[in-house]
Design an enzyme around this catalytic site. Structure first.
Site, short mmCIF file in Angstrom:
data_model
loop_
_atom_site.label_atom_id
_atom_site.label_comp_id
_atom_site.label_asym_id
_atom_site.label_seq_id
_atom_site.Cartn_x
_atom_site.Cartn_y
_atom_site.Cartn_z
N LYS A 46 9.32 -32.69 -20.39
CA LYS A 46 10.38 -31.78 -20.86
C LYS A 46 11.22 -31.34 -19.67
O LYS A 46 10.69 -31.10 -18.57
CB LYS A 46 9.76 -30.58 -21.58
CG LYS A 46 10.78 -29.68 -22.28
CD LYS A 46 10.13 -28.53 -23.04
CE LYS A 46 11.18 -27.62 -23.68
NZ LYS A 46 10.58 -26.48 -24.40
N SER A 66 12.13 -25.76 -29.15
CA SER A 66 13.08 -26.27 -28.16
C SER A 66 12.67 -27.62 -27.56
O SER A 66 13.50 -28.27 -26.96
CB SER A 66 13.25 -25.23 -27.05
OG SER A 66 12.06 -25.09 -26.30
N SER A 82 7.89 -23.59 -29.45
CA SER A 82 8.70 -24.75 -29.06
C SER A 82 7.96 -26.07 -28.99
O SER A 82 8.57 -27.11 -28.76
CB SER A 82 9.37 -24.49 -27.71
OG SER A 82 10.41 -23.56 -27.87
#
Lengths: 454, 453
Positions: free
Chosen positions: B69, B146, B171
């Site tokens: 990420k 997210s 997320s």
């Protein structure tokens, strides 16, 4: 008429830890700019703080010396404001849960004591500013007093006593004026409180107070924050009460609560036997030292420890005087701390004994002291014997030296006879030279005077 | 092929890891051009690591392709949290988790897109110079957020893939649910955050997303453990406690009927009690929002155009300079959260919002702790809706969007480990179900899901 001057201090002092408060970078002043930095103290994305335990130990020592109540656990907080010297644009400090609460020192109430990080340093150039992050993350303690100081001189004396104690505790080194910074709160005649920010060193604190007391008599004080221009010797307005900063404190979520365990406390208490202010009182009362000698000796841990050993074997008053005038002066001239070297106190005691018993002269004693500082295995008695440095106090021997000096320096003899006292000193010097420094000066002087006046 | 078999084949030499990674990179480029999952594909690093593994095929993750990420630092690879303000920033160090993965033979393929700094539930809040990732099942829909890129690429890759993701308030679970994959969020403190760009530091947790549940657990086992560089990380030594008694949170089924029907069907084979968590239901979203945004507003203060990232010529007074850089380079939602978070901690409001939220958080943790005295795990749907159409998201107001996290914020606030796995599909759209375990009983959740799913 000025009465009722109230002064409170917020004292920020750099701790002399090996590394910074939240990272492994070296804590060192006066290095090449931006060489003592890492992702943590430069605020790089993703870097996280790790608390330096040594800083906690040193701050705890101070809290105990200030007789503060130590909180069972402390929490760090973020104090938010934007400034180029602050890599995260927040300072990690303590807010609701500081290391220590109420205490007292040198007759003044301490409100609180906490740990925080120093920001970097701005270097102002013509038309631009540079930032040196070497100082970013250096551990500080902040000591806050109640407004109980009542004069500029008293504030200076308080700071001097505080500095002695901090140095004695080995938590602070007076490297530069800026390593101890104060915010000074001043009010007169129960008027509004004025805070003067960022005053470096105790001499400027005194100047600030004198200036403000004078200024506040001329102009009714309003509650405000002022800055200090050391060069011009004036304070100037920074902000008024209406636009005080709001730092939006939150707890520092990257650092867990730190518990002050009993074990930790026990380790520190051992260190805190007797502090400089108590020692000064003791030296004057129990040993009969002068205030000056007592202060100089008690304010340096190594010197105080040496003196206390020495005082068991020789006259403490004479020892103190000689230590201050000869040993301490020589050490400070050469920037040597007794605590940082191995100093042979047993040999030093022998040296003082021989000197006080007039077995060696002042000059020889000083020479040996210098050798003893350099070499802890130095043997005083052997050296004196090997170099035949025992003082000559045999009158007939000194008499023959004096005769020889008088006959080879007729002009100086005449000068002395005609009233020039300096000439006697010259002749004395010649006698000492001839005796290789061993002649007892008292006896030599007696004999010279007697012979010339005959 | 599952992750364990793949690692065996790499170690035995049946798979040429360099060739395999070349194929992975090719697939990554192909998927990315259609679905926008990557911010950077780091081919040179990947090939370099593959060659090292080929020469010395060792490690628990030997040769396994891993995406990271964007908020997690990879040394020398642009790391931005999908924000324009960090454009061009290449970290000078690996995050601890990345270093651990490399040490066990994993191959870093690239950085996956996310909502800027993690601020969102649909991965639509990416910085101006980034593209919104698309749902792998239906590209007109959101892949959640997210960690949208992380879940999307895990779902869409046909070759072996595991994604390193991060959750502050849901997320990992949210995009895993929307993309139909497994997303595991560990106990807070179980995995080092050193090298994770902070959102809400007391809430942020690094976890794993992947199709292969055993692979997800394997990667979690590699990254967990104490790290001296993260003061909030803990080495956990307690024995694993088997999950036998489970409860379902009744009010959590007050969701879209389509979601409800799929989850209820899945639960029909499982024995459970029904319980309520009244405090969590009522206050977790507001407590979470205040704490997360208050922390974020200070965490993001460092991004001001000095030292790294977006940095125009420094000619203005610093205050104007900082304002200009932040105004131009932070997104709308980021600014909203900074403003709300700053408000909540200003004097005069601090006690009513920030301090109260901390107290409520403790009360919510206590409510969970009490529940875990009776039960070993809690089960609920992961998201209240099916993956939404991107065009419909534009019509939602911020509060509607914050409410998407209603089922995930409680467990994130309490730092409890949770695994979202696919429970089935409604007209082809994936529905996720979430199992929440007690603190540091992370691995038992995997055992339970393997046994009962």
């Amino acid at each position: 008429m000025v009465n009722n001057i109230k002064i409170g201090l917020e004292i920020h002092c750099q701790l002399n830890t090996k590394s910074k408060l939240f990272c492994g970078c070296e804590n060192k002043a006066n290095e090449e700019p931006n060489t003592l930095t890492c992702p943590v103290c430069l605020g790089h994305p993703g870097a996280k703080p790790v608390l330096n335990k040594q800083a906690v130990m040193k701050a705890l020592k101070v809290a105990l010396a200030m007789n503060c109540q130590i909180n069972p656990a402390m929490v760090f907080s973020r104090k938010s404001y934007f400034f180029p010297d602050l890599p995260n644009n927040f300072q990690v400090t303590q807010y609701e849960f500081p290391l220590a609460g109420k205490g007292f020192f040198d007759g003044i109430t301490i409100k609180r004591l906490h740990i925080e990080e120093d920001p970097g340093k701005l270097i102002h150039k013509a038309g631009y500013v540079l930032v040196d992050y070497n100082r970013s993350g250096v551990p500080l303690i902040e000591i806050v007093t109640e407004p109980e100081l009542t004069s500029a001189d008293r504030a200076k004396e308080f700071l001097r006593n505080l500095i002695w104690t901090l140095e004695y505790l080995d938590v602070y080194e007076r490297e530069s004026e800026s390593s101890l910074r104060c915010d000074v709160n001043i009010s007169i005649n129960n008027g509004s409180r004025v805070e003067v920010k960022n005053v470096n060193g105790m001499n400027d604190v005194k100047r600030v107070i004198e200036y403000e007391v004078e200024r506040q008599q001329q102009h009714q004080a309003v509650q405000e924050t002022r800055g200090w221009d050391s060069e011009k010797g004036i304070t100037y307005q920074m902000r008024t009460k209406e636009n005080e900063d709001d730092y939006g404190y939150i707890t520092e979520p990257n650092l867990p609560m730190f518990e002050i365990s009993n074990e930790l406390m026990d380790n520190i208490k051992v260190d805190l036997a007797e502090l400089p202010l108590e020692k000064i009182k003791k030296y004057i009362k129990d040993f009969g030292l002068s205030l000056n000698d007592a202060e100089v000796i008690a304010s340096d841990k190594g010197v105080a420890e040496l003196f206390e050993k020495v005082s068991m074997h020789v006259n403490p008053v004479r020892a103190a005087k000689w230590i201050r005038q000869e040993l301490v002066r020589h050490l400070s001239l050469n920037k040597v701390k007794l605590n940082n070297i191995t100093f042979n106190s047993k040999e030093f005691i022998k040296l003082l004994k021989l000197f006080f018993e007039k077995k060696i002269t002042d000059k020889v004693a000083k020479d040996i002291m210098k050798k003893l500082i350099k070499d802890s295995s130095f043997n005083v008695e052997k050296y004196i014997k090997d170099n035949s440095l025992t003082a000559v106090s045999d009158e007939s021997e000194i008499e023959s030296l004096c005769d020889s000096v008088i006959s080879s320096n007729p002009k100086a003899v005449e000068d002395y006879k005609s009233g020039q006292e300096n000439a006697l000193n010259f002749l004395m010097g010649q006698v000492m030279k001839l005796s290789k420094g061993k002649a007892s000066p008292d006896i030599a002087k007696e004999i010279l005077k007697r012979k010339i006046n005959k | 092929m599952n992750v364990h078999d793949y690692v065996e084949n790499v170690k035995s030499g049946n798979i040429d890891v360099v060739e395999y990674i070349e194929n992975v990179l090719e697939e990554a480029e192909r998927i990315n051009s259609a679905y926008n999952y990557y911010t950077t594909i780091c081919s040179d690093l990947a090939i370099g690591l593959a060659k090292m593994v080929k020469n010395n095929p060792k490690g628990k993750l030997a040769g396994v392709p891993v995406s990271v990420k964007d908020c997690i630092c990879v040394k020398g690879v642009e790391t931005t949290s999908s924000s324009d303000i960090l454009k061009g920033y290449k970290p000078v160090f690996h995050a601890t988790v990345v270093q651990k993965l490399i040490n066990e033979g994993a191959i870093i393929i690239g950085k996956t897109v996310q909502d800027e700094f993690g601020f969102g539930s649909f991965s639509v809040n990416v910085g101006k110079s980034f593209k919104v990732p698309l749902n792998p099942v239906d590209p007109l829909r959101s892949c959640g957020g997210s960690s949208g890129g992380a879940a999307g690429v895990a779902a869409k890759s046909n070759l072996v893939h595991l994604s390193l993701a991060e959750s502050t308030g849901g997320s990992i679970a949210c995009p895993s649910s929307f993309c139909g994959v497994n997303g595991f969020t560990p106990t807070y403190g179980n995995v080092s955050r050193y090298g994770l760009i902070d959102y809400g530091s007391s809430l942020d947790k690094i976890g794993v997303i992947g199709k292969d549940l055993n692979g997800v657990e394997l990667m979690f086992d590699v990254i967990k453990g104490h790290d001296a560089n993260d003061s909030t990380s803990i080495e956990h030594i307690n024995e694993k406690k088997e999950i036998t008694k489970v409860a379902v949170i009744k009010s959590a089924f007050d969701v879209d009927d389509k979601v409800k029907s799929i989850v209820e069907k899945k639960l029909s084979d499982i024995e459970y009690d029904e319980i309520e968590l009244p405090l969590t239901k009522k206050y977790s979203l507001s407590s979470y929002s205040i704490i997360a945004m208050a922390e974020a507003s200070t965490n993001l203060a460092k991004f001001c155009g000095m030292r790294y990232g977006a940095q125009p010529d420094i000619t203005m007074p610093y205050n104007e300079q900082f304002t200009k850089v932040r105004s131009n380079n932070l997104g709308k939602e980021t600014k909203r959260r900074i403003i709300i978070g700053t408000f909540a901690r200003m004097s005069g409001y601090r006690d009513a919002y920030y301090i109260k939220a901390l107290k409520v958080r403790q009360a919510i943790i206590n409510e969970y702790k009490k529940t875990f005295k009776t039960y070993d795990a809690l089960i609920s749907p992961t998201m209240p809706i099916l993956p939404p159409l991107l065009k419909n998201i534009e019509n939602l107001n911020p509060l509607d969007i914050y409410k998407m996290d209603q089922l995930t914020v409680g467990v994130n606030l309490a730092g409890l480990p949770h695994l979202s796995s696919n429970a089935g599909y409604f007209e082809g759209l994936p529905v996720g179900m979430m199992v929440v375990g007690n603190h540091f009983n992370d691995n038992a959740i995997f055992d339970y899901v393997r046994k009962t799913w």
